[in-house]
Scaffold this motif. Sequence first.
Motif, short mmCIF file in Angstrom:
data_model
loop_
_atom_site.label_atom_id
_atom_site.label_comp_id
_atom_site.label_asym_id
_atom_site.label_seq_id
_atom_site.Cartn_x
_atom_site.Cartn_y
_atom_site.Cartn_z
N GLU A 42 37.57 44.63 50.46
CA GLU A 42 36.56 45.16 51.39
C GLU A 42 36.44 46.67 51.33
O GLU A 42 35.37 47.22 51.53
N LYS A 43 37.54 47.35 51.04
CA LYS A 43 37.50 48.82 51.04
C LYS A 43 36.64 49.38 49.92
O LYS A 43 36.15 50.48 50.01
N SER A 44 36.48 48.61 48.83
CA SER A 44 35.64 49.07 47.73
C SER A 44 34.35 48.26 47.63
O SER A 44 33.50 48.54 46.79
N ASP A 45 34.21 47.25 48.49
CA ASP A 45 33.05 46.35 48.47
C ASP A 45 32.89 45.69 47.10
O ASP A 45 31.80 45.61 46.55
N GLN A 46 34.02 45.22 46.56
CA GLN A 46 34.04 44.51 45.28
C GLN A 46 34.56 43.10 45.49
O GLN A 46 35.34 42.86 46.41
N SER A 47 34.14 42.19 44.62
CA SER A 47 34.65 40.82 44.70
C SER A 47 34.73 40.21 43.30
O SER A 47 34.04 40.64 42.37
N VAL A 48 35.59 39.21 43.18
CA VAL A 48 35.75 38.44 41.95
C VAL A 48 35.59 36.97 42.34
O VAL A 48 36.24 36.50 43.27
N ILE A 49 34.72 36.27 41.62
CA ILE A 49 34.47 34.86 41.89
C ILE A 49 34.70 34.09 40.59
O ILE A 49 34.17 34.47 39.54
N ILE A 50 35.47 33.04 40.69
CA ILE A 50 35.67 32.14 39.56
C ILE A 50 35.09 30.80 40.00
O ILE A 50 35.40 30.32 41.10
N GLU A 51 34.24 30.21 39.17
CA GLU A 51 33.68 28.92 39.55
C GLU A 51 33.55 27.99 38.35
O GLU A 51 33.32 28.42 37.23
N LEU A 52 33.74 26.72 38.66
CA LEU A 52 33.64 25.65 37.67
C LEU A 52 32.37 24.88 37.98
O LEU A 52 32.22 24.32 39.06
N PHE A 145 32.29 39.51 38.60
CA PHE A 145 32.82 40.68 39.29
C PHE A 145 31.62 41.43 39.86
O PHE A 145 30.72 41.82 39.12
N ASN A 146 31.60 41.58 41.18
CA ASN A 146 30.51 42.27 41.87
C ASN A 146 31.02 43.62 42.36
O ASN A 146 32.10 43.70 42.95
N GLU A 147 30.22 44.65 42.14
CA GLU A 147 30.61 45.99 42.56
C GLU A 147 29.42 46.74 43.14
O GLU A 147 28.39 46.90 42.47
N ALA A 148 29.56 47.19 44.38
CA ALA A 148 28.52 48.02 44.98
C ALA A 148 28.57 49.40 44.32
O ALA A 148 29.63 50.01 44.25
N PRO A 166 31.28 54.63 46.25
CA PRO A 166 31.53 53.60 45.25
C PRO A 166 31.63 54.21 43.85
O PRO A 166 31.13 55.30 43.61
N SER A 167 32.28 53.50 42.97
CA SER A 167 32.45 53.99 41.60
C SER A 167 31.11 54.05 40.89
O SER A 167 30.35 53.10 40.91
N ASN A 168 30.82 55.17 40.29
CA ASN A 168 29.62 55.29 39.46
C ASN A 168 30.00 55.23 37.99
O ASN A 168 29.17 55.42 37.13
N ASP A 169 31.28 54.99 37.73
CA ASP A 169 31.77 54.95 36.36
C ASP A 169 31.69 53.52 35.85
O ASP A 169 32.62 52.74 36.00
N GLN A 170 30.55 53.20 35.25
CA GLN A 170 30.31 51.83 34.78
C GLN A 170 31.33 51.44 33.71
O GLN A 170 31.77 50.30 33.67
N SER A 171 31.75 52.37 32.86
CA SER A 171 32.71 52.03 31.81
C SER A 171 34.06 51.65 32.41
O SER A 171 34.74 50.75 31.91
N LYS A 172 34.46 52.30 33.50
CA LYS A 172 35.72 51.98 34.17
C LYS A 172 35.64 50.57 34.77
O LYS A 172 36.57 49.78 34.66
N SER A 173 34.52 50.25 35.38
CA SER A 173 34.33 48.93 35.98
C SER A 173 34.28 47.85 34.91
O SER A 173 34.86 46.77 35.07
N GLU A 174 33.60 48.14 33.82
CA GLU A 174 33.52 47.17 32.73
C GLU A 174 34.91 46.93 32.14
O GLU A 174 35.29 45.80 31.84
#
Length: 195
Positions: A42-52, A145-148, A166-174
């Motif tokens: 929540e502090k970074s407004d990021q999430s990871v979802i795995i789905e089948l 992976f969702n990132e605001a 929020p991170s503006n460094d797309q390469s770091k997020s990737e």
Amino acid sequence: MSEIFEKRQLYGGAIEIDIPKRFIDVTSYRHIPDHQELFSDEKSDQSVIIELNEIQDHISNANAIKHHYEVLVEDSGITTDKSVIINYRDLTQAEMPHFEASIPKYVLLAQQKIAKFNETAENTINIYMALVRLEKSKTDLLITFNEAIAIAPTSSSMAVVQNLAPSNDQSKSEQLFLTMLKSFKIKDYSLFVHN
């Protein structure tokens, strides 16, 4: 500051993935459908979802990841003018080493403008999505992976992230996403046995 990753057991230990330690397992406090696993920071407004998901045989391998992204957009009620696929490509064997080279694997980067919790304030979100097509198991495995990257001043997310930019460094997020993908491993394929 470098990320500290923690091995997470999914679907009763049948799958494992390294996810940053700062992400919490949402299933510990919210009902999540059985075909999904959800982790959030929540502090970074990021999430990871795995789905089948059941494999969509009528969709070619080359178009499958775009199809899954378009379903996500439609299910979220996002209009086409607020969603764009930036790029997509095949994943290499080195990027997902726990899968044979012959297994179709793709990655996509998209961007959306979306409001949370039926708010009117729209945040800009980068969506990193990977698809592994487990044709023998009739399963499309999605890792998202969702990132605001821009939070509207009146969004409820603004209070949660405590005015952190929020991170503006797309390469770091990737790179963060690719690190998670590299660790992704199916330990028990009986998870995919259908009665």
